[in-house]
Enzyme design. Structure first.
Site, mmCIF file in Angstrom:
data_model
loop_
_atom_site.group_PDB
_atom_site.id
_atom_site.type_symbol
_atom_site.label_atom_id
_atom_site.label_comp_id
_atom_site.label_asym_id
_atom_site.label_seq_id
_atom_site.Cartn_x
_atom_site.Cartn_y
_atom_site.Cartn_z
ATOM 1 C CG ASP A 9 -1.636 1.167 1.542
ATOM 2 O OD1 ASP A 9 -2.364 1.585 0.632
ATOM 3 O OD2 ASP A 9 -1.530 1.734 2.646
ATOM 4 C CG ASP A 11 -1.670 7.735 0.616
ATOM 5 O OD1 ASP A 11 -0.796 8.594 0.478
ATOM 6 O OD2 ASP A 11 -2.617 7.586 -0.174
ATOM 7 N N GLY A 46 -7.542 4.137 3.141
ATOM 8 C CA GLY A 46 -7.751 3.118 2.119
ATOM 9 C C GLY A 46 -9.022 3.317 1.304
ATOM 10 N NE ARG A 49 -8.748 12.332 -5.309
ATOM 11 C CZ ARG A 49 -8.090 12.578 -6.442
ATOM 12 N NH1 ARG A 49 -8.583 13.418 -7.330
ATOM 13 N NH2 ARG A 49 -6.933 12.000 -6.689
ATOM 14 C CB SER A 116 -3.536 7.259 -3.616
ATOM 15 O OG SER A 116 -3.261 8.564 -4.078
ATOM 16 C CG ASN A 118 -2.965 12.368 -5.992
ATOM 17 O OD1 ASN A 118 -2.977 13.060 -7.009
ATOM 18 N ND2 ASN A 118 -3.888 12.481 -5.058
ATOM 19 C CG ASP A 170 -1.955 2.786 6.335
ATOM 20 O OD1 ASP A 170 -2.354 2.315 5.252
ATOM 21 O OD2 ASP A 170 -2.166 3.962 6.680
HETATM 22 P P1 B16 Z 1 -6.410 10.056 -3.682
HETATM 23 P P2 B16 Z 1 -3.595 4.009 0.083
HETATM 24 C C1 B16 Z 1 -5.539 5.840 -0.039
HETATM 25 O O1 B16 Z 1 -4.232 5.428 -0.334
HETATM 26 C C2 B16 Z 1 -5.578 6.631 1.259
HETATM 27 O O2 B16 Z 1 -5.369 5.764 2.368
HETATM 28 C C3 B16 Z 1 -6.911 7.290 1.428
HETATM 29 O O3 B16 Z 1 -6.892 8.092 2.594
HETATM 30 C C4 B16 Z 1 -7.224 8.151 0.193
HETATM 31 O O4 B16 Z 1 -8.517 8.739 0.303
HETATM 32 C C5 B16 Z 1 -7.175 7.259 -1.057
HETATM 33 O O5 B16 Z 1 -5.893 6.692 -1.157
HETATM 34 C C6 B16 Z 1 -7.458 8.050 -2.321
HETATM 35 O O6 B16 Z 1 -6.433 8.966 -2.507
HETATM 36 O O7 B16 Z 1 -7.367 11.140 -3.307
HETATM 37 O O8 B16 Z 1 -4.958 10.495 -3.674
HETATM 38 O O9 B16 Z 1 -6.798 9.357 -4.954
HETATM 39 O O10 B16 Z 1 -3.516 4.020 1.578
HETATM 40 O O11 B16 Z 1 -4.520 2.933 -0.485
HETATM 41 O O12 B16 Z 1 -2.244 4.036 -0.581
HETATM 42 MG MG MG Z 2 -2.668 3.256 3.367
#
Ligand code: B16
Ligand code: MG
Length: 186
Positions: A9, A11, A46, A49, A116, A118, A170
């Protein structure tokens, strides 16, 4: 079990960027006259958005049209990108790089499995994207964690079976996704 690969993962696992998602969603909740506690934020880890935005709106009793939601999600992402713009390689969490390098020595391939949109941009900013055999992010999946789609695509990209693959996560939704897919969750 023979370890054939690992899925990370992003973030909160590779990079300490989860705090910036929190700050940005908190800012949006404040904009609606509410707040976002650390406990509420745990539920967003996780989550996609748009899924996170729906949670913020619901918690604050706010209703918005689809067009307005798209604009709000864009605004949150702008705030988030301003914050992650200050990240550098030092924000990679302790032990991650040395672990990945060890995997490389052992010829055990690794994949990204992040919700994410991003994620790839951020890994490129950190100059670590080239270490991954397969990158699966929020742009390449339809179903959010706890659905295992993101990890199953990662395992398919590595050409390995879930039962021989560790998933590092996480969030509780991510751990549920790993279990649902038959992976070894850490
Ligand atoms: P984005 P991960 C997730 O990333 C985050 O935990 C979560 O808080 C966020 O809303 C989601 O990505 C979408 O992110 O807005 O950047 O597309 O923990 O799966 O790496
Ligand atoms: Mg995460």
């Amino acid at each position: 079990m023979k370890l054939e690969g690992c899925i990370f993962d992003m973030d909160g696992v590779i990079i300490d960027s989860a705090k910036y998602h929190y700050q940005s969603w908190k800012r949006m909740a404040n904009m609606f006259g509410g707040d976002l506690t650390v406990e509420q934020n745990e539920k967003l880890k996780g989550v996609s958005r748009m899924g996170s935005l729906d949670f913020i709106l619901k918690e604050n009793g706010v209703e918005k049209s689809e067009e307005e939601k798209i604009e709000l999600a864009k605004k949150k992402n702008q705030w988030y990108l301003e914050l992650v713009g200050t990240l550098d390689q030092l924000d990679i969490l302790p032990g991650v790089l040395s672990f990945i390098q060890k995997m490389e020595t052992l010829e055990i391939p690794i994949a990204l499995g992040s919700a994410s949109k991003n994620a790839v941009t951020i890994l490129k900013m950190m100059k670590v994207d080239h270490l991954f055999t397969t990158l699966v992010d929020g742009n390449s999946v339809e179903k959010s964690k706890p659905n295992p789609e993101v990890f199953l695509k990662g395992a398919a990209g590595l050409n390995i079976k879930p039962q021989n693959c560790i998933v590092f996560e996480d969030s509780s939704k991510g751990i549920d996704a790993a279990i649902a897919g038959g992976f070894i969750p850490i």
